[in-house]
Design a protein around this motif. Sequence first.
Motif, PDB file in Angstrom:
ATOM      1  N   ARG A  96       2.971 -20.420   6.814  1.00 45.68           N
ATOM      2  CA  ARG A  96       1.956 -19.835   7.682  1.00 45.68           C
ATOM      3  C   ARG A  96       1.942 -18.311   7.568  1.00 45.68           C
ATOM      4  O   ARG A  96       0.887 -17.691   7.695  1.00 45.68           O
ATOM      5  CB  ARG A  96       2.169 -20.270   9.126  1.00 45.68           C
ATOM      6  CG  ARG A  96       3.508 -19.852   9.726  1.00 45.68           C
ATOM      7  CD  ARG A  96       3.739 -20.526  11.077  1.00 45.68           C
ATOM      8  NE  ARG A  96       3.817 -21.976  10.931  1.00 45.68           N
ATOM      9  CZ  ARG A  96       3.942 -22.816  11.961  1.00 45.68           C
ATOM     10  NH1 ARG A  96       4.007 -22.337  13.208  1.00 45.68           N
ATOM     11  NH2 ARG A  96       4.021 -24.108  11.764  1.00 45.68           N
ATOM     12  N   ALA A 110      -1.940 -23.071  11.406  1.00 43.04           N
ATOM     13  CA  ALA A 110      -1.015 -22.268  12.211  1.00 43.04           C
ATOM     14  C   ALA A 110      -1.047 -20.798  11.817  1.00 43.04           C
ATOM     15  O   ALA A 110      -0.692 -19.924  12.620  1.00 43.04           O
ATOM     16  CB  ALA A 110       0.403 -22.825  12.072  1.00 43.04           C
ATOM     17  N   TYR A 120      -0.657 -16.547  13.613  1.00 46.30           N
ATOM     18  CA  TYR A 120       0.701 -16.128  13.302  1.00 46.30           C
ATOM     19  C   TYR A 120       0.937 -14.672  13.668  1.00 46.30           C
ATOM     20  O   TYR A 120       0.139 -13.789  13.358  1.00 46.30           O
ATOM     21  CB  TYR A 120       1.002 -16.333  11.818  1.00 46.30           C
ATOM     22  CG  TYR A 120       2.387 -15.845  11.425  1.00 46.30           C
ATOM     23  CD1 TYR A 120       3.510 -16.630  11.685  1.00 46.30           C
ATOM     24  CD2 TYR A 120       2.556 -14.597  10.837  1.00 46.30           C
ATOM     25  CE1 TYR A 120       4.777 -16.187  11.353  1.00 46.30           C
ATOM     26  CE2 TYR A 120       3.822 -14.146  10.501  1.00 46.30           C
ATOM     27  CZ  TYR A 120       4.931 -14.945  10.764  1.00 46.30           C
ATOM     28  OH  TYR A 120       6.175 -14.504  10.448  1.00 46.30           O
TER      29      TYR A 120
END
Length: 969
Positions: free
Chosen positions: A295, A544, A548
């Motif tokens: 991610r 995701a 982040y």
Amino acid sequence: MAWFRAGSSAAKLAIRRTLAHGGSYAARTRALPSQNRHFHTTVFRQKAQSAPVPRPVPLSRLTDSFLDGTSSVYLEELQRAWEADPNTTSPGISGQTIQESMRLLLLVRAYQVNGHMKAKLDPLGLEQREIPDDLDPGLYGFTEADLDREFFIGVWKMAGFLSENRPVQTLRSILRRLEQAYCGSIGFEYMHIADREKCNWLRDKIETPTPMQYNRQRREVILDRLIWSTQFENFLATKWTTAKRFGLEGGETLISGMKEMFDRSADLGVESIVIGMPHRGRLNVLGNVVRKPLRQIFSEFSGGTKPVDEVGLYTGTGDVKYHLGTSYDRPTRGGKRIHLSLVANPSHLEAVDPVVVGKTRAKQYYSNDVDRTKNMGVLIHGDGSFAGQGVVYETLHLSALPNYTTGGTIHIVVNNQVAFTTDPRAGRSSQYCTDVAKALDAPIFHVNGDDVEAVVHACELAAEWRQTFHSDVVVDLVCYRRYGHNEIDEPSFTQPKMYKVIRSHPSSLDIYQKKLLESGQVTKEDIDKIQNKVNSILNEEFLASKDYVPKRRDWLSSHWSGFKSPEQLSRVRNTGVKPEILKNVGKAITTLPENFKPHRGVKKVYEQLAEALAFATLLVEGNHVRLSGQDVERGTFSHRHSVLHDQETGEMYCPLDHVMINQNEEMFTVSNSSLSEFGVLGFELGYSMENPNSLVIWEAQFGDFANGAQVIFDQFLSSGEAKWLRQTGLVVLLPHGYDGQGPEHSSARLERFLQMSDDHPYVIPEMEPTLRKQIQECNWQVVNATTPANYFHVLRRQIHRDFRKPLIVMAPKNLLRHKDCKFKRLIKDQNDHSDLEEGIRRLVLCSGKVYYELDDERKKVGAKDVAICRVEQLCPFPYNLIQRELKRYPNAEIVWCQEEPMNMGAYSYIAPRLSTAMRDLGRGTFEDIKYVGRAPSAATATGFYQVHIKEQTELVQKAVQAEQINSPF
């Protein structure tokens, strides 16, 4: 299989003539191709026999291999037998002549030397190489009719498949196994290595009775890793079609190879690996090998890390995503954990090499990895840069130097068979891009990048070599670059033929999946399951990545905990030292050992002690000090004398080694470096980055020569913190001053360092006196100290702060002079013996406190015919001083005495070196050294005091007594 080639060359005619006619052995070998002149021989001596069954041969005669290069006896015996009777045959084997045995040995040797030239290395099939004549059986007089003849090879005691329990094999089976071993997907180069043990070890690994095969479980792991490597690149290409990522397409098997290499290394004791690599494939390595969160990688593609004002963390100027590094504790296939750290680096190819090696060395120091088996460096190279960049050799030649060795680096060359647009024929003068490594006797494993199992095998073998022989090894991964130098480059402009082939060439994953499906070990459902799992994880990480946020400052390893980044204020600390401490360390560094005779030019006490006092006070405070560079032990201008040389004995003494009482570890290191700026400065930079509680210094011979390391100054030292969030307190001393020595010995180019300073010229920063904000926010410090006091404090200031900044010192050439001294490596007998004492019957060599007990016993019994010498420096072994004592006592038996058990202490180290010194003088060999000490033991010492007294008394009496001492052999 085409073993025989049509036509006859001059080489064929030469060898046929020399093997078919008379003439000396030397004359015949001179007629061979140059690479075959120095073929190895065996110690086994076979006389011509007429009996049908060979005479039994003593095992002692089978100790050396024909291929070991230790003796020419075997061929000489064959020659003499042939000269006596040209029709001589080997006993009982289908008319096999002595000459045929000789030819067969040469053929085997040829495959070991040149088999790699016939190996199937190019996955594209474009490379055209001339196969050496010496791989043609016809060159040695064999024909098609000989293929199914049986040849007796059981008498050859050698490493490799010929040592298996099959004394009789057909020529066809011998050739088939040679082809499988040396001409498959891996081409082995190792016969340039002079060490017999190393060559035999590799032969045992290469010439196995059957080709290497992985079981189903291993193949599933290899497949899983190859799918991850391939799908990662496909995913990035789909999501960010126009982004530069320098993908690994065409070399995806690198990931499987690296992961298996690390797993094998962990099994063999490696706990930490430092990695350096260029941009190609870096994101794949970050995500799949080092385990940087996917991610986070995807977030960097979508806009990068947020600025400091948005997330409250300092991020510096940042760098492109394919230059960044990270670290991670990764689980291995064998159930262990291994720490991986990928060092950030610039686009300057190979510049990171010495940085990785220096960081590895520092890890070994701080973890007390004396054997250098727990911490390892791995460097990934490009084919063009490995052959073309000089820093590659500057780094390689550090590999065996005592203060720079790391116990071996594993090199992996991702060989695209093209640089940016440059073909190999224009990029190097040698056959391979890896030929520079031969200068270091490193084995080289060339491997076809489309054969993932061969890649895995080569990588595992490299790990085993490193952990066995503690030296460098190279894996040359011959692959290709599916796209251009980057994804938006058009490669067909310059390599149209290559890219025409690449467009229709299957991926390594397609090739491996097909192989596994055909084997029946893996089904289509198995493959789909792995691919679906990988794609699912990639998509989850992509989602995701949109939210982040970094959770911590990336530079903070455990060693750096508590150290502050530029936005965190740091208070000023006192760099002063109490007068009594200065007095004590000053006395320590200006006191010479008894009987030490320094040069008269350094015997007086110098007025300036600033540098030595700074080092000494930091040492007594528990900090490690390391000083490196050309001629730094003495100093270019005789201004330091950290190491003194006795003018009579040549012994060396370092005062700063003696500033601490009961010192249990080497806190101070000073070392003259090789004649290298780029490589050695990079090494010291890497060393300084590992732990902040150290003063690491590099000094140029003259400041003028520092520009030989300009890449390190520009790309790392001045900007590393801003780009990569990596702090360093490295000190650079640059002798600088105009004193009539000309344009090459006057200026350290002060202006260049000031130009790279990032303090704003038009903004006055906050100048609050108790804070260090100005220095904290600057990229480095540049000083031109003009007093010893300033120099003393600026060095101590590097340690006494809770952040680190590089320090550039314009060092005056006559500021730092002070008195130094040195210790004796060997202390001669204290009885005032002359240069020749023929009446001494025994010379006892010892080390440590046992000397005093031996001397007391000698006085007690009045043994005036016994001399006792103390070896104060065990390593490096003082050969010259030992030989001086051997010459002094020409009639004495030689005794090594120690308190430790025979399997401990210094005996196993001293004995072979002492025997070398003796043999050189004609005084005997290893067996002439008498041992006095405790018997071998599993425990270091007894736990019963009375037993200890008894043992000690006995060994002291035995060393001095009049009776003859028996050899331990």
